[in-house]
Write an enzyme that holds these catalytic residues in place. Structure first.
Site, short mmCIF file in Angstrom:
data_model
loop_
_atom_site.label_atom_id
_atom_site.label_comp_id
_atom_site.label_asym_id
_atom_site.label_seq_id
_atom_site.Cartn_x
_atom_site.Cartn_y
_atom_site.Cartn_z
N CYS A 20 -2.88 29.90 -0.93
CA CYS A 20 -2.08 29.39 0.19
C CYS A 20 -0.59 29.65 0.07
O CYS A 20 0.02 29.27 -0.92
CB CYS A 20 -2.25 27.88 0.28
SG CYS A 20 -3.91 27.43 0.63
N GLU A 41 1.04 32.93 7.64
CA GLU A 41 0.09 33.93 7.19
C GLU A 41 -1.34 33.56 7.53
O GLU A 41 -1.64 32.41 7.85
CB GLU A 41 0.22 34.13 5.70
CG GLU A 41 0.02 32.89 4.89
CD GLU A 41 0.62 33.07 3.51
OE1 GLU A 41 -0.05 33.69 2.69
OE2 GLU A 41 1.74 32.61 3.28
N1 SAH Z 1 -3.40 21.09 4.02
C1 SAH Z 1 -4.81 21.31 4.04
C2 SAH Z 1 -5.23 22.75 4.27
C3 SAH Z 1 -4.49 23.87 3.61
S1 SAH Z 1 -4.86 24.35 1.99
C4 SAH Z 1 -5.45 20.77 2.80
O1 SAH Z 1 -4.74 20.28 1.93
O2 SAH Z 1 -6.67 20.76 2.71
C5 SAH Z 1 -6.52 24.91 1.92
C6 SAH Z 1 -7.15 24.63 0.56
O3 SAH Z 1 -6.59 25.46 -0.48
C7 SAH Z 1 -6.93 23.20 0.11
O4 SAH Z 1 -8.13 22.71 -0.45
C8 SAH Z 1 -5.87 23.36 -0.96
O5 SAH Z 1 -5.85 22.25 -1.81
C9 SAH Z 1 -6.28 24.65 -1.60
N2 SAH Z 1 -5.25 25.32 -2.40
C10 SAH Z 1 -3.92 25.29 -2.28
N3 SAH Z 1 -3.32 26.02 -3.23
C11 SAH Z 1 -4.31 26.53 -3.97
C12 SAH Z 1 -4.34 27.37 -5.12
N4 SAH Z 1 -3.22 27.81 -5.68
N5 SAH Z 1 -5.55 27.71 -5.61
C13 SAH Z 1 -6.70 27.25 -5.06
N6 SAH Z 1 -6.73 26.46 -3.99
C14 SAH Z 1 -5.55 26.10 -3.45
#
Ligand code: SAH
Length: 348
Positions: A334, A88
């Site tokens: 995400c 996505e």
């Molecule tokens: N794997 C990478 C990039 C993908 S996630 C990383 O960990 O940075 C992108 C961002 O969204 C990351 O900071 C992640 O921790 C955050 N994220 C994931 N799930 C989330 C949620 N439910 N609410 C808010 N931020 C979230």
């Protein structure tokens, strides 16, 4: 699975064109067509070249399968890859331009407790062309061209851990920033990592001065281990030192993502500990209230707590902003879209 033509740089396309016995100007036509998001079968090249390409390469490696539009104008895309896997992406409209969020892997194996992308583990890495393909498809969908782009900024914050797919991601970054292509400046690209320290250090030497973003989400290693398994491997101290190396080598300040989770990391003592940790560093903190994920039982804080946290940081001299949660009505967090899609359609 056939190969992905969009993996190739202009130089590699030129070599391929020559190897096919075609004139040099065909390479330019080919490249321009691809950068416009065209399928091979729609490229303005000779019939012989088109059929030679179609034998080896996917016609359209990234297809837009569905588009969801939020009340705030945010668009969420579900892309289908040529093996049927889904990833996505999101296109967010800001005053200064449009930011597209791209995925780098199908699923993820980092196991963060608050993230929907990791629920089913890692399925596979995306190739460089499948990553740029998401941008080419969306730019075309939004009526843009390589010269008049509708995608001006890119964040690698979709599903996947970019540094767990290092080679393909670096190749993608070289191709997407290349002159003459879709040419998005590294300054307009943010790469978010959960903190893979060796790859962060390696990346410092690639000469790609983008916005390096680290998902911190905690102020001590002990607390970080509760929500992020990667904290068992690398400490916050090691992450900070890798960030400093990045700053020294690129001159770019780095960014921390900090998702505010109720009862976990969002109390006032956390704000002051975070300030202590980051004091004097060339960094910025992006706060966001955790998006609730159906499959997870962690909750975001309320707006008031988030504002208080922000204030506590800025009062202590830390550069910080609270991000608006965009597109939450269409599953902004995400991996939510793919997860809900897969659970609605278990047969696929
Ligand atoms: N794997 C990478 C990039 C993908 S996630 C990383 O960990 O940075 C992108 C961002 O969204 C990351 O900071 C992640 O921790 C955050 N994220 C994931 N799930 C989330 C949620 N439910 N609410 C808010 N931020 C979230």
């Amino acid at each position: 699975m056939k190969q992905v033509l969009q993996d190739l740089s202009y130089g590699e396309l030129a070599a391929l064109t020559a190897a096919l016995g075609e004139k040099t100007f065909r390479a330019k036509q080919l490249y321009e067509g691809l950068m416009q998001g065209k399928k091979i079968s729609d490229l303005p090249v000779s019939a012989a070249m088109r059929s030679a390409l179609l034998e080896t390469y996917e016609d359209a490696p990234v297809k837009i399968k569905e588009v969801f539009t939020s009340k705030d104008g945010t668009r969420k895309f579900l892309f289908e890859l040529s093996d049927g896997n889904l990833v996505e992406g999101v296109l967010m409209q800001y005053r200064y331009g449009n930011t597209q969020c791209v995925s780098t892997q199908v699923g993820c194996r980092m196991g963060c407790k608050f993230c929907a992308s990791t629920l089913g583990g890692r399925v596979r890495d995306l190739t460089a062309g499948e990553i740029i393909g998401q941008i080419l498809a969306v730019n075309r969908f939004a009526g843009g061209t390589p010269k008049d782009r509708k995608v001006t900024n890119v964040v690698l914050m979709g599903s996947g851990e970019p540094f767990d797919n290092y080679e393909n991601v670096v190749k993608f970054l070289r191709n997407v920033t290349a002159e003459g292509g879709i040419c998005i400046s590294a300054r307009n690209i943010s790469l978010s990592t959960c903190g893979l320290v060796p790859e962060m250090r390696r990346f410092s030497d690639e000469g790609i001065p983008l916005n390096l973003t680290v998902s911190l989400h905690a102020v001590t290693d002990e607390e970080r281990r509760r929500t992020m398994p990667i904290a068992n491997r690398y400490s916050i101290a090691e992450i900070l030192s890798a960030c400093d190396e990045y700053f020294e080598k690129t001159g770019r300040r780095y960014i921390f993502e900090y998702s505010l989770i109720e009862g976990e990391n969002a109390d006032m003592p956390h704000a002051s500990a975070l300030s202590e940790l980051l004091k004097g560093r060339p960094c910025h903190v992006n706060l966001i209230r955790l998006n609730p994920v159906k499959e997870r039982n962690l909750k975001g804080t309320d707006e008031r707590t988030a504002q208080a946290f922000l204030k506590a940081l800025t009062e202590r001299g830390i550069s910080a902003t609270l991000r608006r949660s965009m597109g939450s009505d269409i599953g902004g967090a995400c991996g939510q879209l793919r997860a809900s899609y897969l659970s609605e359609k278990p047969s696929e």
